[in-house]
Design an enzyme around this catalytic site. Structure first.
Site, short mmCIF file in Angstrom:
data_model
loop_
_atom_site.label_atom_id
_atom_site.label_comp_id
_atom_site.label_asym_id
_atom_site.label_seq_id
_atom_site.Cartn_x
_atom_site.Cartn_y
_atom_site.Cartn_z
N GLN A 10 1.41 -11.25 -3.34
CA GLN A 10 0.01 -10.87 -3.23
C GLN A 10 -0.51 -10.41 -4.60
O GLN A 10 0.20 -9.69 -5.31
CB GLN A 10 -0.10 -9.73 -2.23
CG GLN A 10 -1.40 -9.67 -1.48
CD GLN A 10 -1.35 -8.62 -0.39
OE1 GLN A 10 -0.87 -7.52 -0.59
NE2 GLN A 10 -1.84 -8.97 0.78
N LYS A 42 -14.96 -2.77 5.39
CA LYS A 42 -14.39 -3.73 4.44
C LYS A 42 -15.33 -4.91 4.22
O LYS A 42 -16.24 -5.13 5.02
CB LYS A 42 -13.04 -4.23 4.95
CG LYS A 42 -13.13 -4.90 6.30
CD LYS A 42 -11.80 -5.50 6.73
CE LYS A 42 -11.96 -6.22 8.06
NZ LYS A 42 -10.87 -7.07 8.42
N ASP A 89 -2.32 -8.00 -5.53
CA ASP A 89 -2.81 -6.80 -4.87
C ASP A 89 -3.32 -5.79 -5.90
O ASP A 89 -2.92 -5.83 -7.07
CB ASP A 89 -1.64 -6.18 -4.10
CG ASP A 89 -2.10 -5.40 -2.89
OD1 ASP A 89 -3.32 -5.29 -2.69
OD2 ASP A 89 -1.23 -4.90 -2.16
N CYS A 95 0.81 -1.23 0.00
CA CYS A 95 0.00 0.00 0.00
C CYS A 95 0.84 1.28 0.00
O CYS A 95 0.68 2.11 -0.91
CB CYS A 95 -0.97 0.02 1.17
SG CYS A 95 -1.53 -1.57 1.73
N HIS A 115 -8.35 -1.04 -1.16
CA HIS A 115 -7.32 -2.08 -1.14
C HIS A 115 -8.02 -3.38 -1.47
O HIS A 115 -9.04 -3.69 -0.86
CB HIS A 115 -6.70 -2.25 0.25
CG HIS A 115 -6.17 -1.00 0.88
ND1 HIS A 115 -4.82 -0.78 1.03
CD2 HIS A 115 -6.78 0.07 1.41
CE1 HIS A 115 -4.64 0.39 1.64
NE2 HIS A 115 -5.80 0.92 1.88
N HIS A 143 -4.65 -1.41 -5.74
CA HIS A 143 -5.16 -0.23 -5.06
C HIS A 143 -5.92 0.60 -6.09
O HIS A 143 -5.38 0.92 -7.14
CB HIS A 143 -4.02 0.56 -4.43
CG HIS A 143 -3.39 -0.19 -3.31
ND1 HIS A 143 -2.30 -1.00 -3.48
CD2 HIS A 143 -3.76 -0.31 -2.01
CE1 HIS A 143 -2.00 -1.58 -2.32
NE2 HIS A 143 -2.87 -1.18 -1.41
N ARG A 151 7.09 -11.07 5.65
CA ARG A 151 6.64 -10.81 7.01
C ARG A 151 7.36 -11.75 7.95
O ARG A 151 7.51 -12.94 7.66
CB ARG A 151 5.12 -10.98 7.14
CG ARG A 151 4.39 -9.91 6.35
CD ARG A 151 2.89 -9.97 6.49
NE ARG A 151 2.27 -9.06 5.52
CZ ARG A 151 0.98 -9.01 5.24
NH1 ARG A 151 0.15 -9.81 5.87
NH2 ARG A 151 0.52 -8.16 4.34
ZN LIG Z 1 -3.26 -2.01 0.41
#
Ligand SMILES: [Zn+2]
Ligand SMILES: [Zn+2]
Length: 597
Positions: A333, A416, A335, A286, A463, A337, A315
């Protein structure tokens, strides 16, 4: 008030005994187990015994681990306790008296728990001559535990901390009925057979090595699956106006201070010193993605901006918690945005939900949806939250989706939608989330766009990840399909098997034709019996076997077999290739080649 009473009457009238919630039943079963263990092993000290997903456990301090024979004995005593039908009796005791009480009984872990409790009075539960410190609730009596089974034992550290004493844990499961228990035990056995770590080894997909704990080494066949999933995600996103970006893995701590991760998430981040400055491996995409947004001045006409990223993340998970592909330190991920104006939020969420359904339908996974709303501590105004929550509700409805609401469960920066999937064994996995971020990225990184009135305004950020992590999702897929992937995902799609050496040349030609058509083929011309080679291809779950001998090489055909054992006889090679290519292109879930008339 009257209504409330009515409901109770109805309830009592319709069911003579409404079933207790499963967690209550399972936790009660853990008390029964603890009582049995104390009867057989008086020296065992009690730690804790919670209900968990699908069952319960209890931890004991005991010098020797429990053996399988011990578990059988414990279970036999449990049945005596269940037959005796002892009521669970609650009593209250001042905390200090309870400390003395458990000290006198030689239960140091209960004493330690009590010392950490603030309340002046605590509750104990008694069944027969067994007593435990517990908040409850429990079923009324031990006889309510009707379908119970002990499953396994394992070492577990007190309070999950490897610096503490190693305890002995017994896992069990409990259900409302024997049928439910039997079905669960079948599912468990099936899950053992499908374990992705076992299949990953047998099918040559990936390996782990202690030179990099929690990070898979993808073997060529596993990488095929990874690449096909990437291709699938990219195709779907390209068709929906996403633009792909890639941001750095190694990022200066300045950025994490600005995003707040340094303050709240530091212990999960890998840190490095480089030329006197502190960097971290990114744990999420992000904050870096905002640099792409801020790279240019954005106007209201540029929005929405849908930026996707196959982000490689790290992580710092404790080594003791790492589990195959399900819990890793390094993962990728899928991912994205989405930066949009507040008035675009509903349409964008609607679009993401459509994409989510498209993804999971392709794998025959059933998604379910939960909308998590404003928590007590939330940033942003009430109006912002109300508008965002309304947008999420409306987007779910626009997609015709049933959903549950989890009040107060949203992130502090916005509401969310959590998405779970159910796999072929009926297991539930949380995979995706769609978060509406009203304040975190927009405020902390001072994101702006110039609106139609010439004013600078804050965009909303969505997200979203759909697979979640490729690594974990591949683990789920391996178990969901039991390693028998649909053709488009299968690492090897077809294996060519010449009957004997005489047909090797034709076999080679068939193999080359398949490869030229873009199909993933292997040629198995080893000097082994045909039956043996067929069996081996089946064990490797290769969808199609193309057997070629005298007749086939004369006629330009192949004898087609499926991994399921079906023998479809001779087929023209051209036709097999065309049908296989069509099956791949449609991402069919079932094998079809040779089934058309
Ligand atoms: Zn994010
Ligand atoms: Zn209890």
């Amino acid at each position: 008030m009257a209504q409330e009473e009515d409901r109770h009457l109805n309830f009592a009238g319709e069911f003579d005994c409404p079933p207790e919630p499963l967690p209550t039943l399972r936790h009660s079963a853990s008390h029964v187990m603890a009582q049995a263990v104390k009867m057989l092993f008086a020296e065992a000290q009690l730690a804790i015994g919670p209900a968990i997903e699908d069952g319960f456990y209890y931890d004991f301090a005991k010098p020797e681990p429990f053996t399988p024979a011990d578990l059988e004995r414990v279970e036999a005593v449990m049945w005596e306790i269940i037959k005796a039908d002892y009521p669970f009796v609650r009593e209250e005791m001042p905390r200090d008296e309870a400390i003395r009480f458990f000290e006198a009984r030689g239960e140091p872990f209960k004493v330690e728990i009590l010392r950490g409790i603030d309340a002046p009075v605590v509750s104990l539960y008694r069944q027969g001559d067994f007593v435990d410190l517990c908040r409850g609730p429990h079923v009324p009596s031990t006889g309510h535990v009707k379908a119970v089974k002990l499953l396994s034992s394992a070492g577990a550290y007190w309070r999950g901390d490897e610096r503490n004493l190693m305890l002995q844990r017994i896992y069990g499961t409990a259900w409302h009925s024997q049928e439910e228990l039997d079905r669960y035990l079948w599912r468990l056995e099936e899950a053992r057979k499908r374990d992705h770590r076992k299949l990953g080894r047998e099918l040559d997909l990936f390996v782990f090595h202690d030179v990099s704990p929690g990070a898979p080494f993808w073997l060529p066949k596993g990488m095929v699956i990874f690449r096909e999933l990437e291709r699938f995600a990219r195709e779907a996103q390209d068709a929906r106006g996403y633009q792909e970006i890639s941001t750095p893995v190694l990022v200066n701590k300045r950025l994490w201070e600005q995003s707040g991760h340094w303050e709240h998430y530091q212990e999960n981040m890998f840190r490095l010193e480089v030329e006197g400055q502190t960097f971290s491996l990114k744990p999420m995409n992000c904050p870096p993605s905002t640099y792409v947004y801020r790279h240019a001045l954005r106007s209201y006409r540029d929005l929405p901006l849908r930026l996707s990223e196959m982000g490689r993340l790290h992580r710092d998970e404790r080594s003791g918690t790492l589990t195959g592909l399900f819990r890793v330190r390094q993962f990728t991920q899928d991912d994205a945005h989405i930066y949009c104006r507040p008035d675009q939020l509903q349409d964008e969420i609607t679009g993401v939900l459509e994409l989510v359904q498209h993804f999971y339908k392709t794998f025959n996974l059933t998604p379910s949806f939960r909308l998590a709303t404003r928590p007590d501590k939330a940033l942003g105004s009430r109006e912002q939250w109300d508008a965002a929550e309304a947008a999420l509700h409306d987007a779910l409805r626009a997609n015709g989706l049933a959903y549950a609401v989890k009040p107060g469960d949203g992130a502090f920066y916005g509401p969310k939608i959590d998405i779970h999937i159910e796999d072929a064994l009926g297991r539930d996995w949380q995979v995706a989330t769609i978060q509406a971020d009203l304040v975190m990225l927009p405020e902390r990184f001072a994101l702006e766009y110039i609106d139609s009135d010439g004013q600078a305004k804050r965009p909303v950020t969505i997200h979203r990840a759909i697979f979640g992590s490729f690594e974990r999702f591949i683990g789920i897929l391996i178990e969901h399909f039991a390693g028998a992937f649909p053709l488009w995902l299968a690492p090897v799609q077809a294996r060519v098997l010449p009957v004997s050496e005489k047909h090797a040349a034709y076999g080679k030609l068939v193999f080359e034709r398949l490869r030229a058509a873009g199909l993933r083929a292997e040629l198995d011309d080893r000097n082994e019996k045909l039956g043996y080679r067929i069996r081996e291809a089946q064990v490797q779950k290769v969808p199609y076997m193309l057997v070629v001998g005298e007749r086939e090489s004369g006629a330009g055909t192949v004898s087609l077999r499926w991994r399921t054992g079906e023998d479809l006889g001779q087929r023209p090679l051209d036709r097999v290739i065309t049908e296989a290519m069509a099956e791949v292109a449609s991402r069919s879930l079932t094998l079809t080649v040779g089934h058309s008339p």
